[in-house]
Design a protein around this motif. Sequence first.
Motif, PDB file in Angstrom:
ATOM      1  N   ASP A 175      28.996 -12.013 -16.097  1.00 52.11           N
ATOM      2  CA  ASP A 175      27.876 -12.548 -16.884  1.00 52.11           C
ATOM      3  C   ASP A 175      28.260 -12.728 -18.346  1.00 52.11           C
ATOM      4  N   ASN A 176      29.101 -11.835 -18.856  1.00 47.93           N
ATOM      5  CA  ASN A 176      29.452 -11.873 -20.282  1.00 47.93           C
ATOM      6  C   ASN A 176      30.780 -12.573 -20.533  1.00 47.93           C
ATOM      7  N   ALA A 177      31.185 -13.430 -19.638  1.00 49.31           N
ATOM      8  CA  ALA A 177      32.487 -14.081 -19.777  1.00 49.31           C
ATOM      9  C   ALA A 177      32.599 -14.765 -21.130  1.00 49.31           C
ATOM     10  N   GLY A 178      33.710 -14.478 -21.808  1.00 47.62           N
ATOM     11  CA  GLY A 178      33.942 -15.113 -23.097  1.00 47.62           C
ATOM     12  C   GLY A 178      33.249 -14.409 -24.246  1.00 47.62           C
ATOM     13  N   LYS A 179      32.554 -13.291 -23.956  1.00 40.56           N
ATOM     14  CA  LYS A 179      31.855 -12.578 -25.029  1.00 40.56           C
ATOM     15  C   LYS A 179      32.536 -11.234 -25.261  1.00 40.56           C
ATOM     16  N   ILE A 180      32.307 -10.666 -26.451  1.00 41.98           N
ATOM     17  CA  ILE A 180      32.871  -9.355 -26.750  1.00 41.98           C
ATOM     18  C   ILE A 180      32.114  -8.284 -25.964  1.00 41.98           C
ATOM     19  N   ILE A 181      32.869  -7.417 -25.304  1.00 45.53           N
ATOM     20  CA  ILE A 181      32.227  -6.292 -24.605  1.00 45.53           C
ATOM     21  C   ILE A 181      32.938  -4.995 -25.004  1.00 45.53           C
ATOM     22  N   GLU A 182      32.227  -3.917 -24.782  1.00 48.81           N
ATOM     23  CA  GLU A 182      32.872  -2.621 -25.017  1.00 48.81           C
ATOM     24  C   GLU A 182      33.713  -2.287 -23.790  1.00 48.81           C
ATOM     25  N   VAL A 183      34.934  -1.893 -24.030  1.00 47.33           N
ATOM     26  CA  VAL A 183      35.846  -1.632 -22.911  1.00 47.33           C
ATOM     27  C   VAL A 183      35.328  -0.488 -22.064  1.00 47.33           C
ATOM     28  N   ALA A 184      34.783   0.528 -22.735  1.00 48.41           N
ATOM     29  CA  ALA A 184      34.383   1.748 -22.025  1.00 48.41           C
ATOM     30  C   ALA A 184      33.250   1.470 -21.045  1.00 48.41           C
ATOM     31  N   THR A 185      32.206   0.748 -21.492  1.00 50.87           N
ATOM     32  CA  THR A 185      31.022   0.583 -20.654  1.00 50.87           C
ATOM     33  C   THR A 185      30.941  -0.790 -20.011  1.00 50.87           C
ATOM     34  N   GLU A 200      29.477  -3.092 -21.436  1.00 51.44           N
ATOM     35  CA  GLU A 200      28.212  -3.657 -21.953  1.00 51.44           C
ATOM     36  C   GLU A 200      28.487  -4.489 -23.209  1.00 51.44           C
ATOM     37  N   ARG A 201      27.472  -5.313 -23.548  1.00 52.93           N
ATOM     38  CA  ARG A 201      27.588  -6.084 -24.782  1.00 52.93           C
ATOM     39  C   ARG A 201      27.151  -5.216 -25.963  1.00 52.93           C
ATOM     40  N   PRO A 202      27.922  -5.156 -27.032  1.00 57.60           N
ATOM     41  CA  PRO A 202      27.441  -4.467 -28.231  1.00 57.60           C
ATOM     42  C   PRO A 202      26.507  -5.413 -28.996  1.00 57.60           C
ATOM     43  N   LEU A 203      25.900  -4.891 -30.074  1.00 55.42           N
ATOM     44  CA  LEU A 203      25.139  -5.778 -30.955  1.00 55.42           C
ATOM     45  C   LEU A 203      26.155  -6.653 -31.680  1.00 55.42           C
ATOM     46  N   ASP A 204      26.040  -7.931 -31.426  1.00 53.64           N
ATOM     47  CA  ASP A 204      27.138  -8.825 -31.818  1.00 53.64           C
ATOM     48  C   ASP A 204      26.617  -9.902 -32.766  1.00 53.64           C
ATOM     49  N   ILE A 205      26.897  -9.750 -34.066  1.00 59.37           N
ATOM     50  CA  ILE A 205      26.538 -10.840 -34.984  1.00 59.37           C
ATOM     51  C   ILE A 205      27.806 -11.413 -35.623  1.00 59.37           C
TER      52      ILE A 205
END
Lengths: 166, 363
Positions: free
Chosen positions: B112-122, B124-129
């Motif tokens: 779902d988050n392809a191409g977006k920054i995610i946290e490696v550990a979880t 999940e998407r961080p708050l990304d601005i």
Amino acid sequence: MSLLTPDPGLLFWMLLCFLIVAFILGKWGWPAIVGMIEERGNYIEESLKKADEANAALANIKAENERLAAEAKNERVAMLKEATRLKEKIIDDAKTQATAEANKIIENAKESIQLEKDNAVKEIRSQVAELSVNIAERIIRGELKTNESQIDMINKLLDEVNIAKS
Amino acid sequence: MSQSINTKKASQAGKIVFGILLVILCFLGVAAFTSHSESEAKEELNIKEMIFGHIGDAYNWHITTIGEKHISIPLPCIVKGQNGWNFFCSSKLGHEGHYVEYNGYTIAEEGDNAGKIIEVATGERPLDISITKNVVSLLISCTLLLIIFLSIAKKYKKNGFCKPTGLQAVLEPLIVSLHDDIIKPSVGKNYKKFTWYLLTVFFFIFINNLLGIIPIFPGGANLTGNIAITFVLAALTFLLTNLFGTKAYFKDIVWPNVPIGLKCPVPIMQFIEFLGIFTKPIALCIRLFANMFAGHVMVLVLVGLIFVFSQLSLVAGMGFSIVSVLLVVFMSLLECLVCFIQAYVFMTLSALFIGMAQVEEEE
């Protein structure tokens, strides 16, 4: 696929940027531009109106000038006419006056001539009468040298008186 | 007489130029074919990925790839995850197809988050601005807007009664026609309260649309074809419409002027009117997004077709490159028109919606 789900980061930046831009332009951009365009429009409209008014005024002035010129021309013509009339009148007057004067002088002259003539005639008459009497006296003196002739004369005269009486 | 000779010469020159262009276009096909055959072994041609890579957002501004070397402008990433705020350069995360981990973050390859920054550990998407490609494009267009219109405003303030010159002369008729022919009659007598928004929205969309057609660096980002952008614009229209709505406008929604049967026992009309409040801005949002998005996809597909045909054979690639480039030129010209039309439509409809909420009570 995130095609239809808005990205929160982009949402944030978009909202921030757009509102800042809208605020700045709304405060210093559009009012100045739109206001000045409107002001200029009004100014141009007013200027046109004023120009129209000025034109109308100018036309009025022109018409007035023309009217004045025409009036002046008419007046001039009238004055010329009047002057001519006056001139003629003066000349006429002078003529009649001169004629009258001349007539008067002539009359006077005639009168004095008549008077002189009369006087002369009177004088001539008295002189003629005197001369006649003198001549008659001389003639009668010559004729009546004798008594008979004197008596004849007296008779004759008496006859004449009688004839005239009867 | 001399004019006809001139036009004859011009048409001859035009023919020569056209001929040269055709030859170049044929070689484009050849180039596409050879480059394809070179990279054939490594990866299959993926048109869909190519298209979405171009119209989507990215953490760096990719310009081109020569052989193995990726030429792109790295952009700052700003994320807040479990370890607090993080600022780093996007080049730290590697490049497309070869992402690496940095500071506990990476870019997802798929899902779902392809191409977006995610946290490696979880995962999940961080708050990304992060300042992404679209944000940079946004900043560029906003700066352009400010420079253009503040300079014009300055000119107006300085000598407003003079004949407009330069950019001022170009934009004045546009501003005047928008202001006098759309905003004033559409919004009604309170138009002054909304001028700032409507004019800004028009020029914002217009300039971003135009930047979108330019294929290289300062342009090329598909900003107005991004749902986040159109969503914000439509939401602002929605807010302005309803926050400044008059009593009569709301009364018309709660108790519309229709036969009693349509609104009393079952609030059919109320339901429709209420729905209308939301459908209008949503339509605005989708219309702009879909139009600009589709335009970009069309151009990319037409360019992509060269590579597809080159895969078949050299001759097909050569032949189609001519057709394709002509079509792309046509599409780009059409897009220029669409750029204006979409900005115009968005602003006009916004003005109409705001104007509809400005109705006065009928006596």
